[in-house]
Every structure is written in structure tokens, then in C-alpha cells.
Design a protein around this motif. Structure first.
Motif, mmCIF file in Angstrom:
data_model
loop_
_atom_site.group_PDB
_atom_site.id
_atom_site.type_symbol
_atom_site.label_atom_id
_atom_site.label_comp_id
_atom_site.label_asym_id
_atom_site.label_seq_id
_atom_site.Cartn_x
_atom_site.Cartn_y
_atom_site.Cartn_z
ATOM 1 N N SER A 43 -21.008 25.410 -13.314
ATOM 2 C CA SER A 43 -22.313 24.743 -13.288
ATOM 3 C C SER A 43 -23.477 25.720 -13.219
ATOM 4 N N SER A 44 -23.192 27.017 -13.202
ATOM 5 C CA SER A 44 -24.277 27.998 -13.184
ATOM 6 C C SER A 44 -25.096 27.899 -14.459
ATOM 7 N N PRO A 45 -26.429 27.991 -14.377
ATOM 8 C CA PRO A 45 -27.251 27.944 -15.581
ATOM 9 C C PRO A 45 -27.026 29.128 -16.506
ATOM 10 N N ALA A 46 -26.354 30.160 -16.004
ATOM 11 C CA ALA A 46 -26.059 31.322 -16.848
ATOM 12 C C ALA A 46 -24.770 31.155 -17.639
ATOM 13 N N TYR A 47 -23.914 30.203 -17.220
ATOM 14 C CA TYR A 47 -22.616 30.033 -17.882
ATOM 15 C C TYR A 47 -22.794 29.253 -19.182
ATOM 16 N N ILE A 48 -22.266 29.810 -20.289
ATOM 17 C CA ILE A 48 -22.481 29.162 -21.585
ATOM 18 C C ILE A 48 -21.173 28.857 -22.308
ATOM 19 N N GLY A 49 -20.045 28.922 -21.625
ATOM 20 C CA GLY A 49 -18.794 28.518 -22.254
ATOM 21 C C GLY A 49 -17.820 29.655 -22.447
ATOM 22 N N ASN A 50 -16.855 29.434 -23.370
ATOM 23 C CA ASN A 50 -15.769 30.394 -23.545
ATOM 24 C C ASN A 50 -15.646 30.941 -24.963
ATOM 25 N N ASP A 51 -16.610 30.648 -25.819
ATOM 26 C CA ASP A 51 -16.519 31.055 -27.223
ATOM 27 C C ASP A 51 -17.238 32.390 -27.436
ATOM 28 N N VAL A 52 -16.475 33.459 -27.398
ATOM 29 C CA VAL A 52 -17.053 34.796 -27.605
ATOM 30 C C VAL A 52 -17.575 34.940 -29.032
ATOM 31 N N ALA A 79 -8.530 13.542 -20.673
ATOM 32 C CA ALA A 79 -8.743 12.502 -19.664
ATOM 33 C C ALA A 79 -8.014 12.842 -18.370
ATOM 34 N N LEU A 80 -6.784 13.342 -18.481
ATOM 35 C CA LEU A 80 -6.042 13.767 -17.295
ATOM 36 C C LEU A 80 -6.790 14.884 -16.579
ATOM 37 N N SER A 81 -7.329 15.820 -17.333
ATOM 38 C CA SER A 81 -8.052 16.950 -16.738
ATOM 39 C C SER A 81 -9.295 16.479 -15.985
ATOM 40 N N VAL A 82 -9.989 15.478 -16.548
ATOM 41 C CA VAL A 82 -11.169 14.947 -15.872
ATOM 42 C C VAL A 82 -10.781 14.323 -14.530
ATOM 43 N N GLN A 98 -9.154 24.878 -18.304
ATOM 44 C CA GLN A 98 -10.299 25.727 -17.956
ATOM 45 C C GLN A 98 -11.619 25.001 -18.192
ATOM 46 N N ARG A 99 -11.721 24.280 -19.281
ATOM 47 C CA ARG A 99 -13.007 23.667 -19.624
ATOM 48 C C ARG A 99 -13.285 22.407 -18.832
ATOM 49 N N HIS A 100 -12.256 21.574 -18.626
ATOM 50 C CA HIS A 100 -12.510 20.245 -18.080
ATOM 51 C C HIS A 100 -12.139 20.107 -16.611
ATOM 52 N N ILE A 101 -11.295 20.971 -16.080
ATOM 53 C CA ILE A 101 -11.099 21.027 -14.624
ATOM 54 C C ILE A 101 -12.040 22.066 -14.053
ATOM 55 N N GLY A 102 -11.949 23.272 -14.571
ATOM 56 C CA GLY A 102 -12.920 24.308 -14.240
ATOM 57 C C GLY A 102 -12.871 24.768 -12.796
ATOM 58 N N TRP A 103 -13.958 25.391 -12.364
ATOM 59 C CA TRP A 103 -14.070 25.921 -11.007
ATOM 60 C C TRP A 103 -15.535 26.120 -10.662
ATOM 61 N N GLU A 104 -15.806 26.101 -9.376
ATOM 62 C CA GLU A 104 -17.176 26.238 -8.899
ATOM 63 C C GLU A 104 -17.338 27.352 -7.874
ATOM 64 N N ARG A 105 -16.237 27.937 -7.401
ATOM 65 C CA ARG A 105 -16.335 28.875 -6.283
ATOM 66 C C ARG A 105 -15.393 30.051 -6.495
ATOM 67 N N THR A 161 -11.142 32.546 -23.354
ATOM 68 C CA THR A 161 -9.938 31.819 -22.971
ATOM 69 C C THR A 161 -8.899 32.732 -22.322
ATOM 70 N N SER A 162 -9.085 34.033 -22.424
ATOM 71 C CA SER A 162 -8.201 34.984 -21.757
ATOM 72 C C SER A 162 -8.562 35.186 -20.292
ATOM 73 N N THR A 163 -9.562 34.462 -19.808
ATOM 74 C CA THR A 163 -9.955 34.539 -18.400
ATOM 75 C C THR A 163 -8.792 34.123 -17.507
ATOM 76 N N VAL A 164 -8.606 34.839 -16.393
ATOM 77 C CA VAL A 164 -7.453 34.560 -15.532
ATOM 78 C C VAL A 164 -7.842 34.233 -14.097
ATOM 79 N N CYS A 165 -9.140 34.168 -13.826
ATOM 80 C CA CYS A 165 -9.571 33.801 -12.483
ATOM 81 C C CYS A 165 -11.005 33.286 -12.551
#
Length: 568
Positions: free
Chosen positions: A264-273, A387-390, A415-422, A254-258
């Protein structure tokens, strides 16, 4: 040049030009007449000159430079006023330090107070603008480097050196005190003006890369933890290739800043260290400044590999990395070299096994996310923040938007529900609250025709210089979509109070101080004097219509401010 003089102001603008500065962000002060005159002369003579922006608040000037620098990755130039302007902009300068944006921040003092030869600097410097010891010691604790150009003979090279320092890892703001008398003094043109060349790239030596590749080749459950890999040009792509080709799961805490890897990458598994740290046998901290909390928390069995050009961030007071191995060098090149070396050493069957495990963890995280979203969208009569984030994610995907975020309690949801792809699809505002609108404007200045979404809580919105930020948005044609997650409270304040005093007087009496924001005005109405689209919405049935109108307004060149009443 038009007119008879060539002075320190000309040297300053020439140095900025040679640094590759293309925009000068200014919060006006009386010391900048030499710079203004130099720009006016250049424009009159049709000499190529950086674009000049007059901003009406110091935070706006610095934060716009931060947003612009986040996207362009070039050194920025900021002009502030004396010590008061420097202090007013200090929070945003510190934010630039945390964000790793290189910039040259300047302001002035007087050295003669009207008693010396040459032009009269004005009585304001003697009466109330100067500070004992000068301005540069003031800036030292929250900049990368701070100094004074005390002579017109050294001004040009001082500014260029400051810019080169700002652009070297770890990139960040530097401060330069430019006394008014120095700016006003007659000068000679630099004998051989020269553009500043790109910084050299440091690459990890092959034996260091090979040692880490050997560790990865034997790992059954390796994990990458990253916060800022995407800040480096090419870092997003290099991290993605390393993770996906070698079957290494990626966690963005959750401390990610960019944006560091596509959600959607198959390698991405979330934010819970915490969920993975004790099961991993190798953890690669890739540009992870402060991955664990508390800092001394250490994985049960993992070998800790730190991959970072400057692992020990000088601006972090206390930092615990627990490294077993360091791999230091320019990030994209280092990750590419590590990928190639590890592929040569790792059994194909093991890579396939790791890929399958990462994909399974990715699918579990995705399914959990979708379940949360279905539940939030089914809430009747209120707008759940998920819901707003979706809804905002749909806009981001449709418009290929860049997201800038300055929420606190809703930050994880964004971060989780809006997210980013690029790459460069997401930036979180660093440092104290109150800079975000201007950072978003700087991002918009850089992406030009790109769509920018800015998300913010009502408390953080009230910290911002709202009027000055919206004025800049209108004056310079920088339309952004501003969405306020409004729960009419400083919820983070209440949460921290409850952490320390779960059964205290505030709980038993219901008297939670430092929380209530119910007296706030209609926040979207701040946009009305600027003829911007603005709306208040608390009905889920109205949300789609209002969002569609706001998007249309932004695409038509008008900033939109939406104040959305969320349920929590």
C-alpha cells in the motif's frame, strides 16, 4: 556435570550455546549419542541449554531451521546422519543457501571403523554409512563452506568458526564433518569459553554515497528494483524511507522472495520490471540478485546503481548486473546514508514531481488489481485462484499473519493479491519444491503466538514429507493454516512444454506427459490421523465457512489443511 565424562559431545553443545543457538534441529543418527548425552546431563543439572527438537525427516529438520532463521536472523544448528542423511537433506540445505539463512549443518563419519583405540563406533560405519573421501566434500558444492573437525582439540573452535562464517554476508549454511570418534573422545573444558559477538557492520564511505546521491538528485524518473532488501534487519524500513521521502518508484519483480516494502506504499508500483526499465533514467538495484531476464537485458538509457553488501552472490552460477556504480555496505545503514545525502542535494520541487508520478503509477496498479479481483469474485460455480487469494488476504490482514508461499503457477497471484504490509510478512520458499511445510513450521516456531498462513500447489504439496511435517506440527505445538491451490496438475510442466513445442505432438494429440495429477488422494485427509482440521472445498458458496472454521482451529492450537479446488 552429572556423570564422569566430559567429551566431544559436551564441546559441541557448548560451542552451539556460545554461538547463540537457542534451538537444535535434529534428524536422528547413531553418531549423536554424545550430543544427546551432553544435553541430558545439562538438563539434569539445570544448565541452560538450547532447545532440542527431534524431527523424523532430514528435509523437515533443515527446512524448519531455515524458517526459524528467516525470522530470527540468527545462526541455526542442524544435526543430520552420516552421508545418507546429509544427502537426504541436501535440497533443503541448498534452499537455505539461496534464502541466505546462516546455519551450521553437521553429520559424521567414522575414522577407525572399529579397528582403532577407544570406544567401538559400530559396524554400520564400516559396512554401509561411509563414503570415499569423507562427507565434507559431498556438501561443498551446495554450502558456503565445508570442512572437517578431525580432532577433539579443535572441535570447539571449529564449530564456533563455522557459525561465524555462516553468519557473515552472504549469510548461508556451512557444513562440518564431526567424526564419531572425535565426539566420543574425552576432552577438557575450553579454557575461556566465550560468547560469539555480533558481526561488525560495513558502511559505504561518504564519497561513494555522495556520488550516488548526486546521480539521484539529477534523476527525473528513478526506479528501485529489489528482491531481498527485507532480509536484512531494518532493510524494509530503510528502503521505504528512501523511496517515499525521495519519490522513487519501487518494483518488486516476481523473483522477490520476501517483504521489502508495503503493497500500500505510494512508492510501490507493482512487479513488472519490463514496463519501467526503458523509461527510467536511474535504476537502483537494491539487493536484487537477478533482476532481469534474459540476464543480459539492459535498460535503454538508465544509469545502473547496484546497492548491495555482497553484489556478486557466490552461489549464483551466472549473474549479469550491468552496473555503472556500486554502493557496497550494510544495507540499512547504506540506504539511510544515501537518503540523507540525496535529500540535501535534490530540489524539493523535483521530489514532489517524482512522488506524484509514483503515486499515479501506484494507483494504476491498484486499480488494475482491483479489477482482476472483481472479475474473479464474480465467477460462478468455480473458485478462481484470485478469488481464493482475496479471501486469504482478508485473513492475513485480520490476523496480522505471516505468509509462507511454495506455489509455482499461482505464485504471482499470491504476491499480488495476498501481498504484505509489514517487515517479515512474506517469505517464498527457495530451492527445490518439497520444503515448504517445514519452512512454515520454522517460521511459526519463531513468531510464537503469531498466525502463519502457508500457501502451496497440489504438486508441490506432494513433493513434501507430509506425514513427518504434520507430525512435527502436532508434537511441537506449531499450528499453521495450510491452503492448497489444487488444479490437479503440474501446470508449470505443461506451460514449459508448450513454450518449446507450441505445435508439437503433445498439442495435436492432447497427450501432455508429466502433467496429470488426477489420481491424487484427498490431500487434506493426510491431516486426519493427527486430529487436525481438514476440509476439501470446490464450491465458492462454502469457501467462507470453511476458511472461518480453519482460522478458528488454528487460533485454537490445531493445524488446518484446506484442499481448495481452483479453476485454473
Amino acid at each position: 556435570m552429572t556423570g564422569p565424562r566430559y567429551d566431544g559431545g559436551e564441546l559441541l553443545i557448548e560451542a552451539f550455546d556460545d554461538l547463540g543457538v537457542d534451538v537444535i534441529f535434529c534428524s536422528s543418527g547413531s553418531e549423536w549419542a554424545p550430543a544427546w548425552e551432553a544435553i541430558a546431563r545439562r538438563q539434569a543439572d539445570e544448565v541452560p541449554t538450547p532447545r532440542y527438537l527431534d524431527l523424523t525427516h532430514e528435509t523437515v529438520a533443515v527446512a524448519m531451521a531455515t524458517g526459524y532463521g528467516l525470522v530470527t536472523r540468527r545462526v541455526q544448528a542442524v544435526l543430520l546422519h552420516a552421508t545418507p542423511g546429509l544427502l537426504q537433506g541436501a535440497m533443503a540445505v541448498h534452499g537455505a543457501l539461496l534464502a541466505g539463512v546462516g546455519m551450521v549443518v553437521t553429520s559424521s563419519e567414522s575414522t577407525t571403523y572399529g579397528d582403532g583405540p577407544g570406544q567401538d563406533p559400530g559396524g554400520q560405519w564400516y559396512r554401509n554409512l561411509s563414503i570415499v573421501g569423507g562427507t565434507h566434500p559431498v556438501a561443498q558444492p551446495w554450502t558456503k563452506w565445508s570442512s572437517q573437525a578431525a580432532s577433539v582439540a579443535t572441535l570447539y573452535e571449529f564449530v564456533k568458526r563455522a557459525g561465524e562464517l555462516a553468519g557473515r554476508p552472504p549469510t548461508g549454511p556451512v557444513y562440518l564433518n564431526l567424526p564419531l570418534e572425535v565426539l566420543l573422545e574425552d576432552a577438557e573444558r575450553p579454557a575461556k569459553p566465550k560468547k560469539v559477538v555480533a558481526r561488525g557492520r560495513r558502511v559505504s564511505v561518504p564519497e561513494d554515497v555522495a556520488a550516488v546521491a548526486d546521480i539521484l538528485a539529477a534523476a527525473r524518473n528513478p526506479v528501485i528494483v529489489t528482491e531481498t532488501a527485507g532480509r536484512e534487519a531494518g532493510g524494509f524500513e530503510a528502503l521505504t524511507a528512501l523511496a517515499e521521502d525521495l519519490g522513487i518508484a519501487v518494483v518488486e519483480p516476481t523473483s522477490t522472495v520476501c517483504a521489502n516494502i508495503s503493497k500500500s506504499s505510494p512508492a510501490y508500483i507493482g512487479n513488472d520490471v519490463d514496463a519501467v526499465m526503458d523509461e527510467a533514467d536511474v535504476i537502483l538495484l537494491v539487493n536484487a540478485r537477478a533482476p532481469f531476464y534474459p540476464p543480459s537485458k539492459r535498460p535503454a538509457k538508465a544509469t545502473m546503481v547496484v546497492v548491495d553488501e555482497v553484489p556478486q552472490r557466490p552461489h549464483i552460477v551466472y549473474q549479469v548486473l550491468n552496473a555503472d556504480v556500486y554502493l557496497e555496505g550494510a544495507l540499512p545503514e547504506t540506504l539511510a546514508a544515501l537518503r540523507d545525502a540525496a535529500l540535501e542535494r535534490t530540489d524539493a520541487a523535483l521530489i514532489a514531481e517524482r512522488k506524484a508520478a509514483a503515486r499515479e503509477a501506484h494507483d494504476v496498479f491498484t486499480a488494475q488489481t482491483e479489477a482482476l479481483e472483481r472479475k474473479a469474485l464474480a465467477v460462478a460455480g468455480r473458485i478462481d485462484p484470485i478469488a481464493l487469494s482475496v479471501k486469504l488476504r482478508d485473513i492475513v490482514r485480520a490476523e496480522n499473519a505471516t505468509v509462507v508461499d511454495e506455489t509455482i503457477t499461482h505464485g504471482r497471484l499470491v504476491q499480488r493479491h495476498i501481498g504484505w504490509e509489514r517487515p517479515d510478512g512474506f517469505f517464498y520458499v527457495q530451492g527445490g519444491l518439497g520444503q515448504g511445510i517445514a519452512v512454515a513450521l520454522g517460521v511459526k516456531l519463531a513468531v510464537k503466538d503469531g498466525f502463519v498462513l502457508f500457501t502451496i500447489g497440489d504438486g508441490a504439496f506432494l513433493y513434501n514429507p507430509i506425514v513427518q511435517s504434520l507430525l512435527a506440527a502436532k508434537e511441537f505445538g506449531l499450528p499453521v493454516l495450510i491452503v492448497i491451490y489444487n488444479n490437479k496438475k503440474y501446470l508449470s510442466m505443461k506451460m514449459n512444454h508448450l513454450r518449446f513445442y507450441p505445435q508439437g505432438a503433445a498439442v495435436t494429440t492432447g497427450n501432455h506427459l508429466g502433467v496429470d495429477l488426477s489420481a491424487q488422494p484427498a490431500l487434506s485427509a493426510f491431516a486426519a490421523p493427527f486430529d487436525m482440521y481438514h476440509a476439501e472445498v470446490d464450491d465458492p458458496a462454502e469457501l467462507d465457512r470453511v476458511l472461518a472454521e480453519a482460522v478458528a482451529a488454528v487460533k485454537g492450537g490445531v493445524t488446518a489443511v484446506l484442499n481448495v479446488a481452483v479453476s485454473r
